[in-house]
Design an enzyme around this catalytic site. Structure first.
Site, PDB file in Angstrom:
ATOM      1  N   VAL A   1     -11.893 -22.732  -0.642  1.00 23.31           N
ATOM      2  CA  VAL A   1     -13.285 -21.583  -0.211  1.00 23.31           C
ATOM      3  C   VAL A   1     -13.705 -22.088   1.220  1.00 23.31           C
ATOM      4  O   VAL A   1     -14.297 -23.125   1.549  1.00 23.31           O
ATOM      5  CB  VAL A   1     -14.381 -21.886  -1.377  1.00 23.31           C
ATOM      6  CG1 VAL A   1     -15.667 -20.944  -0.937  1.00 23.31           C
ATOM      7  CG2 VAL A   1     -13.860 -21.669  -2.868  1.00 23.31           C
TER       8      VAL A   1
ATOM      9  N   ARG B   1     -17.236  -9.491   0.947  1.00 18.81           N
ATOM     10  CA  ARG B   1     -16.412  -8.360   1.480  1.00 18.81           C
ATOM     11  C   ARG B   1     -16.246  -7.413   0.379  1.00 18.81           C
ATOM     12  O   ARG B   1     -16.591  -7.564  -0.808  1.00 18.81           O
ATOM     13  CB  ARG B   1     -14.811  -8.972   1.312  1.00 18.81           C
ATOM     14  CG  ARG B   1     -14.589 -10.091   2.480  1.00 18.81           C
ATOM     15  CD  ARG B   1     -14.737  -9.373   3.757  1.00 18.81           C
ATOM     16  NE  ARG B   1     -14.213 -10.708   4.619  1.00 18.81           N
ATOM     17  CZ  ARG B   1     -15.093 -11.575   5.200  1.00 18.81           C
ATOM     18  NH1 ARG B   1     -16.353 -11.549   4.827  1.00 18.81           N
ATOM     19  NH2 ARG B   1     -14.653 -12.444   6.149  1.00 18.81           N
TER      20      ARG B   1
ATOM     21  N   ALA C   1       3.765   1.304   8.154  1.00 21.44           N
ATOM     22  CA  ALA C   1       4.610   0.366   8.563  1.00 21.44           C
ATOM     23  C   ALA C   1       4.012  -0.531   9.661  1.00 21.44           C
ATOM     24  O   ALA C   1       3.403  -0.180  10.597  1.00 21.44           O
ATOM     25  CB  ALA C   1       5.997   0.744   9.045  1.00 21.44           C
TER      26      ALA C   1
ATOM     27  N   SER D   1      -7.898  -0.458   9.972  1.00 17.92           N
ATOM     28  CA  SER D   1      -8.358  -1.656   9.060  1.00 17.92           C
ATOM     29  C   SER D   1      -9.980  -1.708   9.324  1.00 17.92           C
ATOM     30  O   SER D   1     -10.292  -1.498  10.568  1.00 17.92           O
ATOM     31  CB  SER D   1      -7.631  -2.709   9.388  1.00 17.92           C
ATOM     32  OG  SER D   1      -8.351  -3.979   9.140  1.00 17.92           O
TER      33      SER D   1
ATOM     34  N   ILE E   1       0.951  -1.154  -0.037  1.00 15.15           N
ATOM     35  CA  ILE E   1       0.086   0.005  -0.069  1.00 15.15           C
ATOM     36  C   ILE E   1       0.847   1.306  -0.049  1.00 15.15           C
ATOM     37  O   ILE E   1       0.750   2.262  -0.734  1.00 15.15           O
ATOM     38  CB  ILE E   1      -0.794  -0.031   1.135  1.00 15.15           C
ATOM     39  CG1 ILE E   1      -2.016  -1.191   0.793  1.00 15.15           C
ATOM     40  CG2 ILE E   1      -1.622   1.454   1.431  1.00 15.15           C
ATOM     41  CD1 ILE E   1      -2.893  -1.566   2.320  1.00 15.15           C
TER      42      ILE E   1
ATOM     43  N   ASN F   1       9.142  -7.053   4.929  1.00 14.44           N
ATOM     44  CA  ASN F   1       8.018  -7.703   4.040  1.00 14.44           C
ATOM     45  C   ASN F   1       8.095  -6.999   2.716  1.00 14.44           C
ATOM     46  O   ASN F   1       6.986  -7.012   2.069  1.00 14.44           O
ATOM     47  CB  ASN F   1       6.687  -7.673   4.865  1.00 14.44           C
ATOM     48  CG  ASN F   1       5.642  -8.634   4.060  1.00 14.44           C
ATOM     49  OD1 ASN F   1       6.146  -9.977   3.916  1.00 14.44           O
ATOM     50  ND2 ASN F   1       4.477  -8.190   3.890  1.00 14.44           N
TER      51      ASN F   1
ATOM     52  N   LEU G   1      12.069  -3.464   5.298  1.00 12.83           N
ATOM     53  CA  LEU G   1      11.992  -4.294   4.304  1.00 12.83           C
ATOM     54  C   LEU G   1      12.056  -5.768   4.841  1.00 12.83           C
ATOM     55  O   LEU G   1      12.308  -6.733   4.379  1.00 12.83           O
ATOM     56  CB  LEU G   1      13.297  -4.408   3.454  1.00 12.83           C
ATOM     57  CG  LEU G   1      13.968  -3.114   2.749  1.00 12.83           C
ATOM     58  CD1 LEU G   1      15.058  -3.251   1.887  1.00 12.83           C
ATOM     59  CD2 LEU G   1      12.654  -2.640   1.933  1.00 12.83           C
TER      60      LEU G   1
ATOM     61  N   TYR H   1      -3.561  -9.140  15.637  1.00 11.27           N
ATOM     62  CA  TYR H   1      -3.440  -8.214  14.442  1.00 11.27           C
ATOM     63  C   TYR H   1      -4.444  -7.276  14.680  1.00 11.27           C
ATOM     64  O   TYR H   1      -4.329  -6.039  14.747  1.00 11.27           O
ATOM     65  CB  TYR H   1      -3.383  -8.869  13.098  1.00 11.27           C
ATOM     66  CG  TYR H   1      -3.410  -7.729  12.139  1.00 11.27           C
ATOM     67  CD1 TYR H   1      -2.527  -7.275  11.656  1.00 11.27           C
ATOM     68  CD2 TYR H   1      -4.664  -7.603  11.359  1.00 11.27           C
ATOM     69  CE1 TYR H   1      -2.529  -5.913  10.706  1.00 11.27           C
ATOM     70  CE2 TYR H   1      -4.911  -6.695  10.461  1.00 11.27           C
ATOM     71  CZ  TYR H   1      -3.950  -5.704  10.255  1.00 11.27           C
ATOM     72  OH  TYR H   1      -4.009  -4.690   9.426  1.00 11.27           O
TER      73      TYR H   1
ATOM     74  N   LYS I   1      -4.435  -3.003  15.764  1.00 12.85           N
ATOM     75  CA  LYS I   1      -4.800  -1.920  15.038  1.00 12.85           C
ATOM     76  C   LYS I   1      -5.966  -1.034  15.713  1.00 12.85           C
ATOM     77  O   LYS I   1      -5.764   0.039  15.770  1.00 12.85           O
ATOM     78  CB  LYS I   1      -5.642  -2.327  13.955  1.00 12.85           C
ATOM     79  CG  LYS I   1      -4.656  -2.774  12.629  1.00 12.85           C
ATOM     80  CD  LYS I   1      -4.155  -1.671  12.027  1.00 12.85           C
ATOM     81  CE  LYS I   1      -2.445  -2.142  11.545  1.00 12.85           C
ATOM     82  NZ  LYS I   1      -1.930  -1.089  10.771  1.00 12.85           N
TER      83      LYS I   1
ATOM     84  N   GLY J   1     -12.708 -17.423  13.140  1.00 13.97           N
ATOM     85  CA  GLY J   1     -12.491 -15.874  13.239  1.00 13.97           C
ATOM     86  C   GLY J   1     -13.064 -15.030  12.246  1.00 13.97           C
ATOM     87  O   GLY J   1     -13.197 -13.965  12.099  1.00 13.97           O
TER      88      GLY J   1
ATOM     89  N   ASN K   1     -11.067  -4.274   1.981  1.00 12.66           N
ATOM     90  CA  ASN K   1     -10.231  -5.276   1.392  1.00 12.66           C
ATOM     91  C   ASN K   1      -9.620  -4.707   0.079  1.00 12.66           C
ATOM     92  O   ASN K   1      -9.770  -4.956  -0.880  1.00 12.66           O
ATOM     93  CB  ASN K   1     -10.870  -6.588   1.113  1.00 12.66           C
ATOM     94  CG  ASN K   1     -11.344  -7.287   2.406  1.00 12.66           C
ATOM     95  OD1 ASN K   1     -12.117  -6.535   3.265  1.00 12.66           O
ATOM     96  ND2 ASN K   1     -10.829  -8.657   2.701  1.00 12.66           N
TER      97      ASN K   1
END
Ligand code: NAD
Ligand code: WQD
Length: 341
Positions: free
Chosen positions: A216, A230, A80, A123, A11, A34, A32, A148, A152, A293, A178
């Site tokens: 799926v 989504r 980041a 998010s 992004i 990721n 760096l 995670y 956020k 989840g 998404n």
């Protein structure tokens, strides 16, 4: 000049190109972990000039102090962070340290340097299992089901407190739905370094023959075809949301929250069908139980972003998939050349 933390990532790199396209300067700070240095070269190619780049960690206070002192930075886009949901369950401390710790250190350094304009990569996961669709910014934040998502939400709360403590702050919390797709040039896109968790990167690897079949997860959700729905948003639309937020924050103080989504949901099967149609590539798939989840549906009410930022997503699902496939084919070609050498 803006500082983009994590600007070598999926992004952040798109935000860098959008901002540089307006003739503005960008400094990227990225460790760096990721992403690859080649992303910086690709940004240079697309923007026609190189962005500033510093290899380093956003938790490094001394480094941030130096950057904020030596460069004419007047705003920060904070991308980041670590983002793999499953990994966050296995390594929660690394996630809290990087995501929450990184945000705290960044805010401290900004305050000391007198830089008070901040855009944060949040998010839609902070809404938790919100059942009323579409989700507007007034919906209460929920209880994210993994570290995670929790990190956020914690970052958002840190920034709300910070903004409340000093009226000079202008902070925009951008809640991404998404993000998928890639730059239309085929030069920038998402490059997962391990087995992808998200639908699109996995589907792309099945399409290019790297994986056998797409699982799926769940066909018994209360949705029209039983699969999860989504709000997929093109990464270039998303990046433009950042430039609009940076502009709007010049005139606003305190905290502002904006959803970045299209306002339209697609099911997993609709995404697969659309991909097969626009590319002609069949996607072998199997139906598996629900992924723990996961929620049934999630799509944005994007009206506040339109009203306050003048921003709305423009790309169709078909164009997101076409651009993503172009990027994947380029990646695949490069990988083959690398292996052959
Ligand atoms: P990404 O992994 O491609 O980019 C993140 C970048 O941050 C990478 O280049 C990585 O090397 C860098 N980074 C990580 N830890 C760092 C550190 N300690 N110091 C300096 N650099 C560091 O991910 P992305 O998809 O571009 O996501 C960017 C941000 O948006 C993340 O904060 C993520 O949580 C958030 N977000 C992403 C999505 C999504 O689906 N991609 C959705 C919602 C929110
Ligand atoms: C989409 C749909 C899956 C993979 C995650 C994070 C969220 C945000 C975006 C960062 C769901 C189904 C998926 C697969 C599948 N990231 N699926 N087979 O779960 O909405 O959001 O990424 O902030 O925090 O939780 O995205 O792409 O993983 O899943 O059927 O191999 O595709 O069940 O319905 P999700 P996703």
């Amino acid at each position: 000049m803006i500082l983009i933390t994590g600007g070598a990532g999926y992004i952040g790199a798109h935000v860098a190109v959008e901002w540089m396209d307006r003739g503005e300067d960008v400094l990227i700070l990225d460790n760096l972990c990721n992403s690859e240095r080649s992303a910086i070269e690709r940004i240079s190619t697309l923007a026609g000039r190189p962005p500033g780049f510093v290899y380093g960690d956003v938790r490094n206070r001394r480094l941030l102090d130096t950057l904020l002192r030596d460069y004419p930075i007047d705003a920060v886009v904070h991308c980041a962070g670590l983002k793999a949901v499953g990994e966050s369950v296995r390594e929660p401390l690394r996630y809290y340290d990087t995501n929450v710790g990184g945000s705290v250190v960044l805010c401290q350094a900004m305050a000391q340097a007198g830089v008070f304009r901040l855009v944060f990569s949040s998010s839609a996961t902070v809404y938790g299992d919100c059942t009323r669709m579409p989700i507007s910014e007034t919906c209460t934040t929920g209880q994210p089901t993994n570290p995670y998502g929790m990190s956020k939400l914690m970052c958002e709360n840190v920034m709300k407190s910070v903004a409340g403590s000093d009226p000079r702050w202008s902070i925009g919390l951008l809640r991404y739905f998404n993000p998928i797709g890639a730059h239309a040039s085929g030069l920038l896109g998402e490059a997962p370094t391990s087995t992808p968790n998200n639908l699109l990167p996995y589907l792309l690897q099945v399409a290019s023959g790297e994986r056998q079949a797409l699982s799926v997860y769940g066909r018994d959700y209360p949705t029209p075809d039983g699969t999860g729905v989504r709000d997929y948003i093109h990464v270039v639309d998303l990046a433009q949301g950042h430039t609009c937020a940076l502009d709007a924050l010049r005139e606003r103080r305190g905290i502002s929250v904006w959803n970045l989504g299209t306002g339209r949901g697609y099911s997993v099967l609709e995404v697969i069908n659309a991909f097969e149609k626009v590319t002609g590539v069949p996607i072998p798939m199997t139906f598996e139980p629900r992924r723990p989840g996961d929620i049934a549906c999630c799509w944005a009410d994007p009206r506040k972003s339109l009203e306050e930022l003048g921003w709305q997503a423009r790309h169709s699902l078909e164009s997101m998939l076409t651009d993503a496939w172009r990027w994947q084919c380029n990646q695949h070609r490069h990988e083959k050349i690398r292996q052959a050498n």
